[in-house]
Scaffold this active site. Structure first.
Site, PDB file in Angstrom:
ATOM      1  N   ASP A  84      95.165  55.050  46.431  1.00  0.00           N
ATOM      2  CA  ASP A  84      95.750  56.004  47.370  1.00  0.00           C
ATOM      3  C   ASP A  84      97.247  56.150  47.106  1.00  0.00           C
ATOM      4  O   ASP A  84      97.839  55.435  46.285  1.00  0.00           O
ATOM      5  CB  ASP A  84      95.445  55.611  48.818  1.00  0.00           C
ATOM      6  CG  ASP A  84      96.028  54.255  49.206  1.00  0.00           C
ATOM      7  OD1 ASP A  84      97.041  53.842  48.624  1.00  0.00           O
ATOM      8  OD2 ASP A  84      95.455  53.599  50.101  1.00  0.00           O
ATOM      9  N   ILE A  85      97.866  57.074  47.810  1.00  0.00           N
ATOM     10  CA  ILE A  85      99.237  57.467  47.475  1.00  0.00           C
ATOM     11  C   ILE A  85     100.237  56.333  47.691  1.00  0.00           C
ATOM     12  O   ILE A  85     101.272  56.257  47.018  1.00  0.00           O
ATOM     13  CB  ILE A  85      99.633  58.723  48.284  1.00  0.00           C
ATOM     14  CG1 ILE A  85     100.908  59.345  47.716  1.00  0.00           C
ATOM     15  CG2 ILE A  85      99.772  58.391  49.770  1.00  0.00           C
ATOM     16  CD1 ILE A  85     101.190  60.725  48.228  1.00  0.00           C
TER      17      ILE A  85
END
Length: 313
Positions: A98-99
């Site tokens: 994820d980011i």
């Protein structure tokens, strides 16, 4: 796998994803660099054909014209006419990050996209370093979430943390045996257990095969976690739950993947290395290890299973 001519790029490679960068943007950037490298190669060899052009007769002072056979280049295949030869390329992404997370991200190109599926079905473990901070709790278990609680942590010691981690690892190891459906009475299954090759046969909840504390300097601590079927948000929740078990609270400040299957940080290409030449070398270097790992997984799949689908104790 490997480099098979200017139009074929097949295999798996790893890049290093920095925090704050979405995996889709990373994939698009790598695809752009590969297309740029392919199109920069000399691919246009001018061909010529014969045309009869109207012109004056040689040596004639008059205005008499004639047709003369002349060789002229064919421009229909010139890059300035038809545009770039390679306009798209399928670049697949393995286990995503994820980011907020960073670390090893595996990509596949060409036939490597099928290998991504094979690797996914092999249920390989991944390593993470996860950094926690005692004394706080947020609504998303990270340091970017909304603060909902503050607690004391002076009573937390390395020994208490180690005991909690041992309990977590023990419970997950029992779950791993359950989801593997192995008949542990067989010699093959016993040897697999000794070598740490037991893996679930299907999708399962997050399974932790190893967890230990690398650093403890209150309020911060650093964990090393080996796991499978995880998400980065589940790892952040794990830090939160560890804080609760310690009669305190904890948030996760960093999630970093250091290994994904056969790929480690040493294999991960940095941003300055996302070019065709570096990716080509990385694919060739990883190919033998990937093949060996998939062969090992086939051996694991052939191990005897309990006929009713449950482990035998």
């Amino acid at each position: 796998m490997g480099w098979l001519g200017p139009t074929r790029l097949h295999g798996l490679f790893a890049v290093y994803k920095p925090p704050g960068l979405h995996w889709k943007h990373l994939r698009d950037t790598v695809e752009f660099q590969l297309l740029k490298g392919l199109n920069s190669q000399k691919q246009y060899t001018p061909q010529e054909h014969i045309r009869f052009l109207l012109g004056p007769i040689e040596g004639s002072e008059g205005k008499e014209l004639t047709l003369t056979a002349t060789s002229v280049p064919v421009l229909s295949e010139h890059p300035l006419v038809r545009g770039p030869k390679y306009k798209s390329m399928k670049v697949g992404v393995g286990h995503r990050l994820d980011i907020k997370s960073s670390g090893v991200l595996v990509l596949g190109v060409g036939h490597g996209n099928k290998l991504l599926t094979d690797i996914y079905n092999a249920h390989l473990t991944k390593d993470y370093t996860v950094r926690g901070l005692l004394g706080k709790a947020t609504d998303d278990f990270s340091d970017e979430g909304r603060l909902i609680e503050k607690t004391t942590y002076d009573h937390v010691t390395p020994e208490k943390l180690s005991r909690i981690l041992a309990v977590i690892q023990g419970s997950h190891q029992k779950a791993l045996v359950m989801y593997s459906n192995l008949d542990l009475k067989t010699q093959e299954a016993y040897e697999m257990a000794v070598k740490g090759l037991i893996r679930p046969m299907d999708k399962s909840p997050m399974l932790i095969t190893g967890i230990r504390c690398l650093q403890f300097a209150p309020p911060e601590f650093l964990l090393e976690i080996q796991c499978m079927h995880e998400t980065q948000q589940l790892l952040r929740r794990l830090v939160h739950e560890i804080g609760l078990e310690l009669k305190s609270a904890a948030i996760c400040t960093q999630v970093r993947r250091t290994r994904d299957g056969v790929f480690t940080l040493e294999d991960a290409l940095l941003r300055t290395q996302w070019d065709m030449h570096s990716i080509q070398k990385s694919i060739q270097k990883a190919a033998p290890r990937i093949e060996a790992e998939l062969e090992k997984c086939q051996t694991v799949a052939l191990c005897p299973r309990d006929p009713v689908g449950q482990p035998v104790y």
